[in-house]
Design an enzyme around this catalytic site. Structure first.
Site, short mmCIF file in Angstrom:
data_model
loop_
_atom_site.label_atom_id
_atom_site.label_comp_id
_atom_site.label_asym_id
_atom_site.label_seq_id
_atom_site.Cartn_x
_atom_site.Cartn_y
_atom_site.Cartn_z
CB SER A 116 37.34 41.85 37.67
OG SER A 116 37.51 43.25 37.52
CE1 TYR A 130 36.17 41.51 32.37
CE2 TYR A 130 35.63 43.17 34.01
CZ TYR A 130 36.52 42.26 33.48
OH TYR A 130 37.76 42.09 34.06
#
Length: 262
Positions: free
Chosen positions: A145, A160
Site C-alpha cells: 500500500s 496496518y
C-alpha cells in the site's frame, strides 16, 4: 509453412480473490488464458465467482480458508497447485485494514489480527509457493500500500501501515534470496481503492484525539484520468506476472495516480 507455437498456459493462485483487487485480477487473468486457483475466507463468494468463470470455459478452482491459518493455507496452496498442475504466479493479495485506533488504546489482539492477516500470510504464501517454483521460476506479487511506504497521515493505522511497510521489506529480501531460482518478487502499492476492505474497517472513537488536520490541494488525485479502480491495479499485477516484466524484481510499483506524492 512455419509452425506456430502458443505460449504455455500460466497457472496462478490469488489470495483475497472473492472481491476487489483479487477478483479483478482473477477475472483479467482468465481473460488472458490463465488457469487460476482462488483463496478467500468468503466461501459463498468464491463459489459464485468460480461458477461464473467456469461458464466461460475457464479452468478455475478455489479453497475457502483464513490466510493466517498456517496449516489450512498450506493445504489450500498444495491442493490448488495439484489441480492446476503447476504454479507460475502467486498473487499474495489478501489483507484487512483491521482496527484503526491510537497506539495507546489499540489492543494486542487487534494488532496481531492485522499483522497476521497481512504480513504473516505474505510470508506463509511465499514459503509454500517456493517449492513449486524452484525448478522453472515464477512470479510472486504482493499487495502492499502507499500507507506505511509513502504516506503516514492515516492516523490510527499503525498496525496496518507497519504490515504494509513490512511487506515491502520482505519483498526485497525474498527477491534477492529467490533470484537464483528465477523467482521474481515484487510489490504493488495501490492508493485509495473502492473495495470491500473499507467497509470492514473498525474506527476507534478515540481517533479524534490524535488526528492532525491536513489540507490537500483541490481535487483528490493529480492524474486527470480516473484512478483508483481495482481493474487498473489488476493490469499492473498482470504486467508483473508475465515476461513483460522479466527483468523486474525486488521493486514496489505505486498505482495511485501520483496521489501519494502530494
Amino acid at each position: 509453412m512455419t509452425a506456430t507455437h502458443s505460449l504455455p498456459t500460466k497457472k496462478a493462485i490469488i489470495t483475497g480473490a472473492a472481491s476487489g483487487i483479487g477478483y479483478a485480477t482473477a477475472k483479467l487473468f482468465i481473460e488472458k488464458g490463465f488457469k487460476v486457483g482462488l483463496i478467500d475466507a468468503d466461501s459463498q463468494g468464491l463459489e459464485d465467482i468460480s461458477k461464473d468463470f467456469k461458464q466461460t470455459g475457464a479452468e478455475c478452482y478455489y479453497r475457502s480458508v483464513d490466510v493466517s491459518d498456517e496449516v489450512l493455507l498450506k493445504k489450500a496452496i498444495d491442493e490448488l497447485t495439484s489441480r492446476l498442475q503447476g504454479l507460475d504466479v502467486l498473487f499474495s493479495n489478501a489483507g484487512i485494514n483491521g482496527t484503526w485506533a491510537p497506539i495507546e488504546t489499540l489492543s494486542t489482539a487487534e494488532w496481531d489480527q492485522t499483522i497476521n492477516t497481512n504480513l504473516r500470510s505474505t510470508f506463509l504464501c511465499t514459503k509454500f509457493a517456493i517449492p513449486y517454483m524452484k525448478e522453472s521460476g515464477g512470479s510472486i506479487i504482493i499487495t502492499s500500500s502507499i500507507n506505511g511506504t509513502r504516506i503516514f497521515n492515516n492516523f490510527g493505522a499503525s498496525a496496518y501501515s507497519a504490515s504494509k511497510a513490512g511487506q515491502v521489506a520482505f519483498t526485497k529480501m525474498a527477491a534477492l534470496e529467490l533470484a537464483r531460482y528465477n523467482i521474481r518478487v515484487n510489490a504493488i502499492c495501490p492508493g485509495a481503492i473502492d473495495t470491500a476492505i473499507n467497509e470492514k474497517t473498525t474506527y476507534s472513537d478515540e481517533l479524534k484525539e490524535i488526528e492532525i488536520k491536513v489540507e490537500f490541494p483541490e481535487g483528490d488525485r493529480p492524474l486527470k484520468n480516473e484512478t483508483g479502480t481495482s481493474e487498473q491495479v489488476a493490469q499492473s499485477v498482470l504486467f508483473l506476472a508475465t515476461d513483460a516484466s522479466a527483468n523486474i524484481s525486488g521493486t514496489e510499483l505505486y498505482v495511485d495516480g501520483a496521489e501519494s506524492l502530494l
